[in-house]
Motif scaffolding. Structure first.
Motif, mmCIF file in Angstrom:
data_model
loop_
_atom_site.group_PDB
_atom_site.id
_atom_site.type_symbol
_atom_site.label_atom_id
_atom_site.label_comp_id
_atom_site.label_asym_id
_atom_site.label_seq_id
_atom_site.Cartn_x
_atom_site.Cartn_y
_atom_site.Cartn_z
ATOM 1 N N ASP A 1 11.337 -30.929 -17.848
ATOM 2 C CA ASP A 1 12.491 -31.347 -17.880
ATOM 3 C C ASP A 1 13.332 -31.664 -16.580
ATOM 4 O OD1 ASP A 1 12.333 -31.115 -20.808
ATOM 5 O OD2 ASP A 1 13.326 -29.240 -20.737
ATOM 6 N N PHE A 2 13.188 -30.685 -15.701
ATOM 7 C CA PHE A 2 13.872 -30.869 -14.395
ATOM 8 C C PHE A 2 13.163 -32.254 -13.649
ATOM 9 C CE2 PHE A 2 14.079 -30.229 -9.718
ATOM 10 C CZ PHE A 2 15.427 -30.035 -9.481
ATOM 11 N N ALA A 3 12.195 -32.434 -13.867
ATOM 12 C CA ALA A 3 11.496 -33.489 -12.803
ATOM 13 C C ALA A 3 11.923 -34.779 -13.675
ATOM 14 C CB ALA A 3 10.014 -33.563 -13.094
ATOM 15 N N MET A 4 12.124 -34.827 -14.926
ATOM 16 C CA MET A 4 12.469 -36.173 -15.538
ATOM 17 C C MET A 4 13.802 -36.657 -15.305
ATOM 18 S SD MET A 4 10.329 -36.321 -19.158
ATOM 19 C CE MET A 4 8.357 -36.210 -19.383
ATOM 20 N N CYS A 5 14.730 -35.451 -15.680
ATOM 21 C CA CYS A 5 16.170 -35.568 -15.381
ATOM 22 C C CYS A 5 16.641 -35.766 -14.152
ATOM 23 C CB CYS A 5 16.967 -34.186 -15.842
ATOM 24 S SG CYS A 5 16.633 -33.952 -17.699
ATOM 25 N N THR A 6 15.773 -35.244 -12.923
ATOM 26 C CA THR A 6 16.280 -35.712 -11.890
ATOM 27 C C THR A 6 15.971 -37.061 -11.404
ATOM 28 O OG1 THR A 6 15.724 -33.263 -11.155
ATOM 29 C CG2 THR A 6 15.742 -35.005 -9.153
ATOM 30 N N ALA A 7 14.638 -37.471 -11.840
ATOM 31 C CA ALA A 7 14.340 -38.819 -11.442
ATOM 32 C C ALA A 7 15.324 -39.980 -12.153
ATOM 33 C CB ALA A 7 12.932 -39.219 -12.114
ATOM 34 N N LEU A 8 15.698 -39.559 -13.078
ATOM 35 C CA LEU A 8 16.818 -40.711 -13.806
ATOM 36 C C LEU A 8 18.123 -40.009 -13.763
ATOM 37 C CD1 LEU A 8 15.020 -40.865 -17.501
ATOM 38 C CD2 LEU A 8 15.008 -42.637 -15.650
ATOM 39 N N ARG A 9 18.594 -39.124 -13.012
ATOM 40 C CA ARG A 9 19.730 -38.589 -12.406
ATOM 41 C C ARG A 9 20.689 -38.352 -13.907
ATOM 42 N NH1 ARG A 9 21.290 -42.854 -7.565
ATOM 43 N NH2 ARG A 9 19.350 -42.616 -6.446
ATOM 44 N N LEU A 10 19.846 -37.521 -14.719
ATOM 45 C CA LEU A 10 20.553 -37.214 -15.850
ATOM 46 C C LEU A 10 21.219 -35.926 -15.863
ATOM 47 C CD1 LEU A 10 17.963 -38.528 -18.559
ATOM 48 C CD2 LEU A 10 20.278 -39.445 -17.951
ATOM 49 N N ASN A 11 20.900 -35.040 -14.670
ATOM 50 C CA ASN A 11 21.357 -33.664 -14.583
ATOM 51 C C ASN A 11 22.971 -33.561 -14.349
ATOM 52 O OD1 ASN A 11 18.705 -32.397 -14.867
ATOM 53 N ND2 ASN A 11 18.428 -33.067 -12.511
#
Length: 278
Positions: free
Chosen positions: A264-274
């Motif tokens: 979750d962290f990797a995907m959300c960071t890559a797409l700046r969804l955090n």
């Protein structure tokens, strides 16, 4: 005697490449198409390459169309095909909040229920002969879900489960079932999906742009790589249950071994969804 293989969705992308590849390697190919125009173009292209294939009109979302197509195929093959490659598929990309119920239903109708219809119709002939092959076109998206492709992954996850069930139920019948799991492939399906990933006034507009850049950052392989995997599944004495194709397929399998929080962290960071959004 040539073995007959039916390929759904055979007029473009992976289906087209598979139809031409199998025809070139001695299979009797019956390629399905939604229109006579598309069918004619594929037949002509095969002829230009010195190969022969037949076409049948089919809409996998229409039960009557499926029944009529399989009846025609049964007549051409004296009882049904030796193999079925369930390749027809569509993508309606977007965030969960941006995909309508109508678009979600369309994905499941083609990618899951259409597969089930065609498989159900060809199985009696295969059982009667005591042999056959069912090849299901899944995806790396059927192994791990990524943002903005949820309904496609939902259908492929379900296809993986349904295929595992089918394979076990057919044990001892002589019918072998395999899944093909490609990553991103250079096809009109992928390019079209990326072009449509821009609903107006979406709160995810910036993330959609980042997703497009991530997908297009590396040149994906062509559909011929997937066609070769299909041929391996058809020619192997004992086919594998799953054939991964490409970088994303390898990464998807690896991601299943990583704690979900880390994924979750990797995907959300890559797409700046955090960051917090309203």
């Amino acid at each position: 005697m040539k073995k007959t293989v039916v390929i759904t969705g055979a007029t473009s992308g992976i289906g087209r490449a598979t139809a031409l590849d199998l025809a070139a390697h001695g299979f009797h190919v019956i390629a399905t198409a939604r229109t006579t125009e598309k069918a004619g173009k594929l037949t002509a292209e095969a002829a230009e390459r010195g190969h022969t294939l037949r076409t049948v009109l089919l809409d996998v979302t229409d039960p009557r169309s499926c029944q009529d197509a399989v009846a025609e195929i049964d007549e051409q093959t004296d009882g049904g095909p030796w193999a079925l490659v369930n390749n027809a598929g569509i993508v309606n990309p977007g965030a969960f909040e941006d995909v309508s119920e109508t678009d979600a239903r369309a994905v499941l109708e083609v990618n899951l229920l259409g597969v089930a219809r065609m498989t159900r119709l060809v199985l009696p002939g295969m059982r009667q002969r005591g042999e056959g092959r069912i090849i299901q076109m899944s995806s790396a998206g059927g192994l791990i879900a990524v943002p903005f492709n949820g309904w496609y992954s939902a259908g492929k996850f379900a296809l993986e489960a349904l295929t595992d069930t089918l394979r076990r139920e057919l044990a001892g019948s002589g019918v072998r079932v395999s899944l093909i799991e490609p990553g991103t492939v250079d096809t009109p399906l992928v390019s079209g999906a990326l072009a449509r990933l821009a609903p107006p006034d979406s709160r995810y507009e910036a993330a959609y742009d980042r997703a497009r850049r991530i997908v297009t950052a590396r040149k994906p392989p062509g559909p011929e790589t997937v066609a070769r995997a299909v041929r391996r599944a058809l020619t192997a004495r004992v086919p594998r249950r799953r054939y991964g194709v490409g970088y994303e397929a390898v990464m998807a399998r690896a991601a299943r071994l990583i704690p979900p929080a880390a994924v979750d962290f990797a995907m959300c960071t890559a797409l700046r969804l955090n960051g917090r959004r309203r």
